[in-house]
Design a protein around this motif. Structure first.
Motif, mmCIF file in Angstrom:
data_model
loop_
_atom_site.group_PDB
_atom_site.id
_atom_site.type_symbol
_atom_site.label_atom_id
_atom_site.label_comp_id
_atom_site.label_asym_id
_atom_site.label_seq_id
_atom_site.Cartn_x
_atom_site.Cartn_y
_atom_site.Cartn_z
ATOM 1 N N GLY A 406 0.736 -1.174 -0.040
ATOM 2 C CA GLY A 406 -0.104 -0.263 -0.067
ATOM 3 C C GLY A 406 0.836 1.314 0.140
ATOM 4 N N ASN A 407 0.108 2.388 0.363
ATOM 5 C CA ASN A 407 0.733 3.690 0.333
ATOM 6 C C ASN A 407 0.326 4.551 1.411
ATOM 7 O OD1 ASN A 407 -1.518 5.233 -1.302
ATOM 8 N ND2 ASN A 407 -0.919 3.826 -2.583
ATOM 9 N N TYR A 408 0.708 5.888 1.337
ATOM 10 C CA TYR A 408 0.150 6.688 2.445
ATOM 11 C C TYR A 408 -1.239 6.915 2.621
ATOM 12 C CZ TYR A 408 0.712 10.132 -1.202
ATOM 13 O OH TYR A 408 0.459 10.839 -2.306
ATOM 14 N N ASN A 409 -1.887 7.184 1.375
ATOM 15 C CA ASN A 409 -3.440 7.224 1.038
ATOM 16 C C ASN A 409 -4.109 6.274 1.818
ATOM 17 O OD1 ASN A 409 -3.324 9.642 -0.430
ATOM 18 N ND2 ASN A 409 -2.837 8.477 -2.221
ATOM 19 N N HIS A 410 -3.540 4.814 1.734
ATOM 20 C CA HIS A 410 -4.116 3.704 2.273
ATOM 21 C C HIS A 410 -4.207 3.949 3.924
ATOM 22 C CE1 HIS A 410 -3.366 1.531 -1.499
ATOM 23 N NE2 HIS A 410 -4.607 1.588 -1.441
ATOM 24 N N LEU A 411 -2.817 4.360 4.431
ATOM 25 C CA LEU A 411 -2.850 4.589 5.716
ATOM 26 C C LEU A 411 -3.653 5.481 6.457
ATOM 27 C CD1 LEU A 411 -0.998 4.089 8.333
ATOM 28 C CD2 LEU A 411 0.589 5.745 7.658
ATOM 29 N N HIS A 412 -3.714 6.664 5.854
ATOM 30 C CA HIS A 412 -4.541 7.860 6.086
ATOM 31 C C HIS A 412 -6.240 7.428 6.215
ATOM 32 C CE1 HIS A 412 -1.423 11.233 5.159
ATOM 33 N NE2 HIS A 412 -0.901 10.374 6.039
ATOM 34 N N HIS A 413 -6.559 6.589 5.025
ATOM 35 C CA HIS A 413 -8.126 6.240 4.891
ATOM 36 C C HIS A 413 -8.397 5.104 6.101
ATOM 37 C CE1 HIS A 413 -11.739 5.424 3.025
ATOM 38 N NE2 HIS A 413 -11.362 4.257 3.214
ATOM 39 N N LEU A 414 -7.381 4.230 6.426
ATOM 40 C CA LEU A 414 -7.771 3.261 7.406
ATOM 41 C C LEU A 414 -7.761 3.769 8.962
ATOM 42 C CD1 LEU A 414 -5.841 0.286 5.635
ATOM 43 C CD2 LEU A 414 -8.123 0.619 5.961
ATOM 44 N N LEU A 415 -6.999 4.946 8.839
ATOM 45 C CA LEU A 415 -6.898 5.438 10.217
ATOM 46 C C LEU A 415 -8.395 6.080 10.481
ATOM 47 C CD1 LEU A 415 -3.149 6.562 10.738
ATOM 48 C CD2 LEU A 415 -4.157 4.769 11.824
ATOM 49 N N GLY A 416 -8.896 6.396 9.506
ATOM 50 C CA GLY A 416 -10.425 6.714 9.692
ATOM 51 C C GLY A 416 -10.750 8.198 9.806
ATOM 52 N N SER A 417 -9.726 8.960 9.227
ATOM 53 C CA SER A 417 -10.318 10.507 9.151
ATOM 54 C C SER A 417 -9.431 11.110 8.165
ATOM 55 C CB SER A 417 -10.295 10.987 10.633
ATOM 56 O OG SER A 417 -9.092 11.142 11.232
ATOM 57 N N PHE A 418 -9.716 12.361 7.800
ATOM 58 C CA PHE A 418 -8.709 13.224 7.282
ATOM 59 C C PHE A 418 -7.751 13.618 7.987
ATOM 60 C CE2 PHE A 418 -7.346 17.198 5.976
ATOM 61 C CZ PHE A 418 -6.845 17.316 4.843
ATOM 62 N N ILE A 419 -6.544 13.363 7.540
ATOM 63 C CA ILE A 419 -5.364 13.394 8.546
ATOM 64 C C ILE A 419 -4.373 14.590 7.722
ATOM 65 C CG2 ILE A 419 -3.134 12.376 9.495
ATOM 66 C CD1 ILE A 419 -4.471 9.856 9.312
#
Length: 633
Positions: A406-419
């Motif tokens: 994956g990539n940073y977009n997946h990380l941000h999305h799975l953490l559950g909010s706009f980061i």
């Protein structure tokens, strides 16, 4: 000034004052207090008045409160006096008169701050695993990597079997922050201005002329090209050691082995990297670690409690590592106390809200096209996550929280909010993959783990007397520089004109100038010698990790620019509250230290009248520093 009082209430047995004054020994030494009574009789006191600039009242207070006197002794602050006394003769033993709390004199796990960081603003905290949560033992883990890679060079890449007889890996030989010149076969160390201050061809040190000839005109941005490789992590130390060995072997035996003659230094570096990667992929390294993790991974209590505390504070905690799932599971079980294969389970996953393995950093942090896969921990199988960025995060996580790639977009999305970048802090050990890329590309807050920091700080404290002596020599050198410059200015201003006020004393001035230059040369030699010994106390070849000479190293500059925080090990983060506010120290530029700048001292020493300094032969009024001639020093 501060008055130091050493007092013996009852007759001690051979209580030597040099032991009593242990705390202030560096200050006493550099300020010339060579005399001290050998013993203290009953009722006697030893007085030493110290310059206020050397030690202040607040420092004395800290010494008195933070020191732990031996039983039967006391160390108290009364007004402007620091008093030590012994109530029993046996308490006055020279070795036990002051049982210092060694924690005061050594690194205690402090977290240093380059950029102010309020943890209340951090909602997500991520960790790397290798050399961050898991610190490896160099004497076993890195030697395993070196031996395996050397074998691969012979078995898979047709290198002569004779290389297997070369010296075994020395984990102390190289240090982080060096740069490999792949084209020339050199390993170099640079200061913060990207000037090469130390260079080796293989294991042969290059002298200054050689170094300048090669790197004197190299533009600093060139060091970021593909011709150079940074030793950014402790993982890279075996690579550097092996590469230096191969460079020496090629230089000595290329006529004997045609294979080596046709191999460039750059290709040899590629071979080293490939052999190490093969060891990681085919299990030569990680299978051995899995069999006996305790042999290769350091024990670091406090990590589990630190992770639990972060989760209890309401933050989301994630693991982002380049290691694959099977190895990650072994290492994390070991960290949680389950080293034996039969005791391993998946309970450690409860410490994290999200786990991403096989992340392929730094690509993970800047390539939005990398695909994400789900890991099924029970079967070690993968499945596609084509809709990872479209399904709500709670839907994706309901089926499991372990993923690969994956990539940073997946990380941000799975953490559950706009980061936003400043909401997330990532903790890692790799300067480029963990810190620089996360900071530059995503604006993350960063913490760098620097295991070498503990050694650096402790040696610096041990060498504080020598460091102060170096500063004294520095000031003496500046004073002699000023004297040489003033005499030279007089001679140039006179220009052999008979009408010049000091023409009849020109010979005297020239003689004094020659003497001053000789003294300056002697002081410079002493300064260089002291500085060399000071750096060798840290490392016999490369010196301090964070310094080159008196300048910050390139590595130190990167730490300062990209690591919001840095510390020696990740468990230090558990010594403070998750709501901690980290504050940085004030930045200091030369003009902020006006009175300490050489040019300020030079101009002040010439008095208010510049004209008079040209027309009158200056009288040498030695300062306390200047009175210490090179011979006396």
């Amino acid at each position: 000034s501060l008055l130091l009082v050493a007092d013996a209430e009852t007759p001690p047995t051979g209580m030597r004052s040099r032991h009593i004054l242990t705390l202030l020994a560096p200050i006493l030494t550099v300020h010339g207090y060579a005399w001290a009574p050998s013993t203290l009789s009953a009722g006697t006191q030893a007085y030493l008045r110290l310059p206020a600039m050397a030690v202040g009242h607040r420092r004395a207070a800290r010494l008195s409160f933070k020191s732990r006197p031996a039983k039967g002794t006391s160390l108290t602050l009364r007004g402007r006096s620091l008093t030590m006394s012994a109530s029993k003769p046996e308490a006055a033993n020279a070795q036990d008169i002051l049982n210092l709390d060694r924690g005061v004199q050594k690194y205690n796990g402090e977290i240093f701050c380059n950029r102010a960081l309020n943890m209340k603003n951090i909602e997500f905290v991520g960790f790397d695993m290798d050399y961050t949560l898991a610190q490896y033992i160099p004497e076993t883990f890195e030697i395993l990597a070196h031996r395996g890679a050397m074998a691969k060079l012979v078995e898979s890449m047709n290198y002569p079997a004779e290389i297997l007889e070369l010296a075994d890996y020395d984990p102390t030989y190289f240090q982080r922050g060096l740069i490999i010149d792949k084209v020339r076969g050199n390993i170099i160390k640079m200061d913060r201005h990207s000037y090469v201050k130390l260079a080796f061809h293989g294991n042969k040190m290059m002298d200054r002329d050689e170094r300048t000839k090669i790197y004197g005109n190299v533009f600093q941005k060139s060091f970021t090209s593909k011709d150079y490789a940074n030793i950014d992590t402790l993982f890279s130390l075996p690579d550097a050691f092996m590469y230096a060995q191969l460079v020496d072997f090629k230089d000595a035996h290329e006529d004997k082995y045609p294979f080596l003659k046709g191999r460039s230094y750059e290709q040899m570096y590629k071979d080293v990297r490939r052999s190490v990667d093969l060891c990681h992929r085919d299990g030569v390294i990680k299978d051995r670690v899995s069999e006996d993790p305790g042999r290769y991974i350091q024990s670091e209590p406090g990590i589990v409690d630190m992770l639990k505390r972060l989760k209890l504070s309401g933050r989301k905690v994630f693991l982002l590592t380049n290691s694959l799932w099977d190895y990650t599971n072994v290492v994390m079980n070991h960290i949680c106390g389950n080293s034996e294969p039969e005791s391993r389970d998946l309970e450690w996953l409860d410490l994290f809200d999200l786990v991403i393995v096989g992340a392929c950093k730094p690509g993970f942090l800047d390539d939005p096209q990398l695909s994400l896969f789900r890991v099924h921990p029970e079967s070690n199988k993968l499945s596609n996550m084509d809709n990872a960025l479209f399904d709500p995060p709670e839907v994706s996580l309901a089926q499991g929280k372990v993923f690969q790639g994956g990539n940073y977009n997946h990380l941000h999305h799975l953490l559950g909010s706009f980061i936003a970048g400043p909401q997330l802090m990532y903790v890692g050990d790799h300067m480029f993959s963990d810190v620089i890329r996360g900071k530059r590309s995503l604006g993350w807050r960063t913490m760098l783990v620097v295991p070498e920091l503990e050694h650096e700080v402790n040696v610096w404290l041990e060498q504080s007397i020598r460091h102060r002596r170096i500063e004294e020599l520095w000031e003496l050198r500046d004073e002699l520089d000023e004297w040489v410059d003033r005499l030279s200015l007089l001679i140039v201003s006179c220009d052999n004109k008979e009408e010049c006020v000091v023409f009849d004393r020109i010979d005297e001035i020239q003689a004094e100038l020659a003497k001053a230059r000789d003294e300056l040369k002697a002081v410079k030699q002493m300064y260089s010698s002291e500085l060399k010994e000071f750096h060798e106390a840290f490392h016999p070849v490369w010196g301090q990790v964070f310094k080159v000479g008196y300048q910050n190293s390139r590595f130190a500059q990167q730490v300062e620019n990209y690591a919001c925080l840095y510390t020696s090990k990740v468990s230090n983060f558990g010594k403070v509250s998750p709501e901690m506010i980290f504050r940085t120290q004030s930045d200091v530029m030369p003009h902020d230290q006006l009175e300490d700048t050489p040019i300020r001292r030079m101009l002040k020493s010439r008095g208010d009248s510049f004209v008079r300094s040209l027309t009158e032969m200056p009288q040498r009024t030695p300062s306390p520093l200047r009175s210490n001639s090179p011979e006396k020093l």
